[in-house]
Design a protein around this motif. Structure first.
Motif, short mmCIF file in Angstrom:
data_model
loop_
_atom_site.label_atom_id
_atom_site.label_comp_id
_atom_site.label_asym_id
_atom_site.label_seq_id
_atom_site.Cartn_x
_atom_site.Cartn_y
_atom_site.Cartn_z
N ILE A 201 0.84 -1.20 0.00
CA ILE A 201 0.00 0.00 0.00
C ILE A 201 0.87 1.26 0.00
O ILE A 201 0.70 2.17 -0.81
N LEU A 202 1.85 1.27 0.90
CA LEU A 202 2.71 2.45 1.01
C LEU A 202 3.57 2.63 -0.23
O LEU A 202 3.84 3.75 -0.65
N LEU A 203 4.00 1.51 -0.80
CA LEU A 203 4.82 1.57 -2.01
C LEU A 203 4.08 2.32 -3.11
O LEU A 203 4.60 3.28 -3.70
N VAL A 204 2.84 1.90 -3.35
CA VAL A 204 2.06 2.52 -4.43
C VAL A 204 1.81 3.99 -4.12
O VAL A 204 1.98 4.86 -4.99
N ALA A 205 1.46 4.26 -2.86
CA ALA A 205 1.18 5.65 -2.49
C ALA A 205 2.42 6.52 -2.68
O ALA A 205 2.34 7.61 -3.26
N ALA A 206 3.56 6.02 -2.24
CA ALA A 206 4.79 6.82 -2.35
C ALA A 206 5.17 7.00 -3.81
O ALA A 206 5.63 8.08 -4.21
N GLU A 207 4.94 5.98 -4.63
CA GLU A 207 5.27 6.09 -6.04
C GLU A 207 4.33 7.06 -6.75
O GLU A 207 4.68 7.64 -7.77
N MET A 208 3.14 7.22 -6.22
CA MET A 208 2.19 8.14 -6.84
C MET A 208 2.53 9.59 -6.51
O MET A 208 2.18 10.50 -7.24
N ILE A 209 3.21 9.77 -5.34
CA ILE A 209 3.52 11.14 -4.95
C ILE A 209 4.70 11.68 -5.75
O ILE A 209 4.72 12.80 -6.19
N GLY A 210 5.69 10.84 -5.99
CA GLY A 210 6.81 11.37 -6.76
C GLY A 210 7.71 10.29 -7.27
O GLY A 210 8.63 9.86 -6.56
N ALA A 211 7.43 9.76 -8.46
CA ALA A 211 8.32 8.76 -9.04
C ALA A 211 8.08 8.71 -10.54
O ALA A 211 6.99 9.02 -11.02
#
Lengths: 261, 258
Positions: A201-211
């Motif tokens: 869950i956190l992986l996807v969220a973090a990747e959506m914020i800036g990747a």
């Protein structure tokens, strides 16, 4: 009272059936496909399974899928491992030493309720927009539940077994290694199920914020382009990822906890 | 070569609850001392204190005697709930208590084989604890205790979790084992028949706070004793007379210690 005594002890004992589970998923997908063919579902908003499969196939063929998946898996592996190792260490310390018990739990109780997503902007300031901020988010998100779970698992090791070890004058290290660790292992492994889901869950969220790369970034950019086929292909990959991780943990449990029979 | 224990001035309290009070007791070497009392009289606590697993509020325990060089753990417990590691098979559970000692591998294996043979477990070396009956589990507990060649065995109601028939069988086996080994034993029980079957010294404890009420001696070898012999039956009857009132009162008591 006269007559035959009726049986009344049935129920309350559901039996698992892997076949029924798989069949349900297949029927659901088939129903979805049929509904699409029949024109009940607007293609623009919800493509059919067939189209998602084709999108997935194209992504795999072009190599785009592996580029994103590779980036995501790398972050997942590093972030989860860091959080888990640190969490296990502090969890054992909390479960074993009075000195660590209350201070450790106080820190964990204060930080655990913070939604880790909210910290991503802070981590971007601290560690930059690159891998550091994402791995920190994952590791932190995994760390706190691991501490709580490990401390609880250590606490649940039967005291009688530890006293037995002491009564035979086993060394402290032997007691931890041969009694506490295996005794806490079932609890620790079931905690892995929770923390691996949190990590995804956190992986996807973090990747959506800036990747730029990663399944989360891919899903977001597909959404921005109204490319629903690719968007859902990304989501299917996430679902499969979750299934594979759950299966791997189940395999580990069967391997390590075979003594439970 | 065996040891005796001297318990002097033992008091024990859990917060404001006095469990044991003013216990002075000598455990003679090479004999079986039975600690007998109603449930909740603190006899298990006293056993824990005797072997250093529980720190008494006041008083001390001293050991006296020579310990054989092959003894790895002079004061060794056998537990009521067996305390076997479910993640180790029978041989592994015995191996556990040898692994911390610098024994050659061959010697360790030999010891495991020896105690498995003594307790009739040879065919069960690779079995998991969950596969065994209660009686077989306690055989493992006894085998594990014997593997360290103890100078003094401390047994906490070792057979009370077993059914009556299994208990009688194990009691006979165990009596034969200790009669041969002549190890000092402290045996906690609330079972009068066990007490007269095994005891050379029977220490009757009172209801909480536990004190020594009376000490009986049965100066006959344990080997060949039978519970239906008239003198043993007479002692059993006197023991029952002595603790009956306490047992009734203990049963009606509200429990404080968790």
């Amino acid at each position: 009272m006269r007559g035959r005594v009726a049986f009344r002890g049935g129920g309350f004992a559901p039996r698992p059936s892997p076949l029924a589970g798989a069949a349900t998923l297949i029927v659901l997908i088939a129903f979805w496909q049929t509904a699409s063919w029949a024109g009940w579902l607007p293609r623009l908003f919800l493509p059919a399974p067939r189209e998602i499969a084709i999108a997935l196939y194209r992504l795999a063929l072009s190599g785009e899928l592996w580029r994103h998946l590779g980036a995501s898996l790398g972050r997942l592996a590093i972030g989860w491992s860091l959080g888990t190792v640190a969490g296990l260490l502090l969890g054992f310390a909390v479960g074993l030493f009075t000195l660590a018990c209350s201070p450790g739990m106080a820190v964990v109780s204060a930080f655990f309720p913070i939604p880790k997503i909210a910290l991503v902007p802070l981590f971007i300031i601290w560690f930059g927009i690159g891998e550091g901020s994402k791995i920190a988010t994952l590791a932190l998100g995994v760390f706190f539940p691991t501490v709580i779970n490990t401390a609880g698992a250590v606490d649940n090791v039967p005291r009688g077994l530890i006293r037995m070890g002491q009564s035979f004058s086993l060394s402290w290290l032997s007691i931890v290694r041969k009694i506490v660790l295996p005794g806490a292992l079932p609890g620790i492994l079931s905690g892995f199920r929770v923390t691996s889901s949190i990590a995804i869950i956190l992986l996807v969220a973090a990747e959506m914020i800036g990747a730029e790369r990663g399944i989360g970034a891919f899903v977001l950019s597909a959404g921005n382009l109204y490319d629903v086929d690719n968007l859902l292909a990304g989501i299917v990959v996430l679902s499969l990822l979750g299934l594979i991780v759950a299966w791997a943990i189940g395999w580990l449990e069967r391997k390590l906890l075979s003594w439970r029979g | 070569m065996t040891i005796g224990l001297t318990l002097s001035g033992i008091d024990h309290r859990y917060r404001d609850l006095t469990v044991l009070e003013g216990i002075d007791l000598t455990i003679p070497p090479g004999e079986v001392t039975v600690l007998l009392g109603p449930s909740g009289c603190g006899k298990s606590t006293l056993l824990g204190i005797a072997g250093g697993l529980i720190e008494p509020t006041s008083g001390s325990v001293t050991a006296e005697g020579d310990v054989a060089p092959d003894c790895l753990n002079p004061l060794t417990y056998v537990f009521q709930d067996f305390a076997l590691l479910p993640w180790r098979d029978v041989a592994g559970n015995i191996s556990l208590v040898l692994e911390d000692h610098p024994l050659p591998r061959a010697e360790r294996t030999a010891r495991i084989q020896e105690v498995l043979a003594l307790t009739g477990l040879v065919d069960f070396a690779a079995a998991w604890p969950r596969q065994l009956s209660g009686g077989m589990r306690q055989r493992v507990g006894i085998a594990r205790a014997l593997a360290v060649r103890p100078a003094c065995l401390l047994l906490d109601e070792p057979f009370s979790a077993l059914d009556a028939q299994t208990r009688d069988l194990l009691l006979d086996e165990f009596a034969a084992l200790i009669a041969r080994a002549a190890t000092t034993c402290v045996y906690v029980t609330h079972n009068l028949a066990e007490a007269v079957r095994l005891g050379q010294q029977i220490v009757v404890l009172s209801r909480r706070p536990g004190r020594v009420r009376e000490i009986f001696r049965i100066d006959r070898p344990i080997a060949g004793r039978r519970t239906d012999e008239p003198d043993l039956l007479a002692i059993e009857a006197r023991l029952w007379e002595l603790i009956r009132g306490d047992a009734v009162a203990a049963e009606r008591e509200i429990h404080h210690a968790g």
